[in-house]
Design a protein around this motif. Structure first.
Motif, short mmCIF file in Angstrom:
data_model
loop_
_atom_site.label_atom_id
_atom_site.label_comp_id
_atom_site.label_asym_id
_atom_site.label_seq_id
_atom_site.Cartn_x
_atom_site.Cartn_y
_atom_site.Cartn_z
N ASP A 74 1.07 4.06 -2.77
CA ASP A 74 0.50 5.53 -2.59
C ASP A 74 1.76 6.33 -2.75
O ASP A 74 1.47 7.68 -3.36
CB ASP A 74 0.38 5.73 -0.98
N ARG A 75 2.81 6.07 -2.82
CA ARG A 75 4.12 7.00 -3.14
C ARG A 75 4.37 6.52 -4.50
O ARG A 75 5.42 7.60 -5.13
CB ARG A 75 5.42 6.26 -2.34
N GLY A 76 3.69 5.97 -5.35
CA GLY A 76 3.94 5.69 -6.80
C GLY A 76 5.13 4.97 -7.39
O GLY A 76 5.40 5.35 -8.38
N LEU A 77 5.75 4.36 -6.36
CA LEU A 77 6.65 3.63 -6.85
C LEU A 77 6.32 2.09 -7.25
O LEU A 77 7.33 1.33 -7.73
CB LEU A 77 7.75 3.25 -5.35
N ASP A 114 0.88 -1.36 -0.03
CA ASP A 114 0.08 0.14 0.07
C ASP A 114 0.90 1.20 0.03
O ASP A 114 0.50 2.20 -0.78
CB ASP A 114 -0.99 0.11 1.19
N VAL A 115 1.92 1.15 0.99
CA VAL A 115 2.81 2.43 0.75
C VAL A 115 3.40 2.71 -0.28
O VAL A 115 3.51 3.91 -1.09
CB VAL A 115 3.81 2.28 2.04
N LEU A 116 3.94 1.45 -1.05
CA LEU A 116 4.91 1.63 -2.24
C LEU A 116 3.89 2.13 -3.38
O LEU A 116 4.02 3.06 -4.33
CB LEU A 116 5.23 0.54 -2.76
#
Length: 104
Positions: free
Chosen positions: A64-67, A60-62
């Protein structure tokens, strides 16, 4: 058949695939001495569930950060992640006993 090493008290302390010095006693799979060493598996099941949640959060974090894009993942992984997200959302809604305007 696994081979075991025992301590001075006769307790199994290690399991090996092949016999060797100090571990040449064969035990059939499912033997109680093997189960005692491995435990009942509940600790691993709990740890696996915790790790799965951590991996979901990292994904989810990846995203959200567009990574990372969800479509970068294999189709099976996409399906599993979306199914778990849906199940979690349904559980969260089911636990929301009060509406937004309700007060206790």
């Amino acid at each position: 058949m696994p081979y075991v090493q025992r301590d001075a008290a006769g307790q199994v302390v290690a399991i090996f695939a092949q016999p060797g010095p100090g571990h040449d006693e064969p035990l059939p799979a499912g033997h109680p001495d093997l189960a005692a060493l491995a435990g009942d598996g509940s600790d691993f099941a709990r740890l696996d569930a915790d790790l799965i949640r951590v991996i979901e959060d990292v994904v989810d974090v990846l995203i959200d950060r567009g990574l990372l894009r969800l479509t970068d993942l294999p189709p099976d992984a996409q399906r599993k992640l979306l199914a778990r997200k849906g199940a979690r959302a349904r559980l969260r809604q089911g636990l929301n006993l009060l509406g937004p305007d309700d007060v206790i």
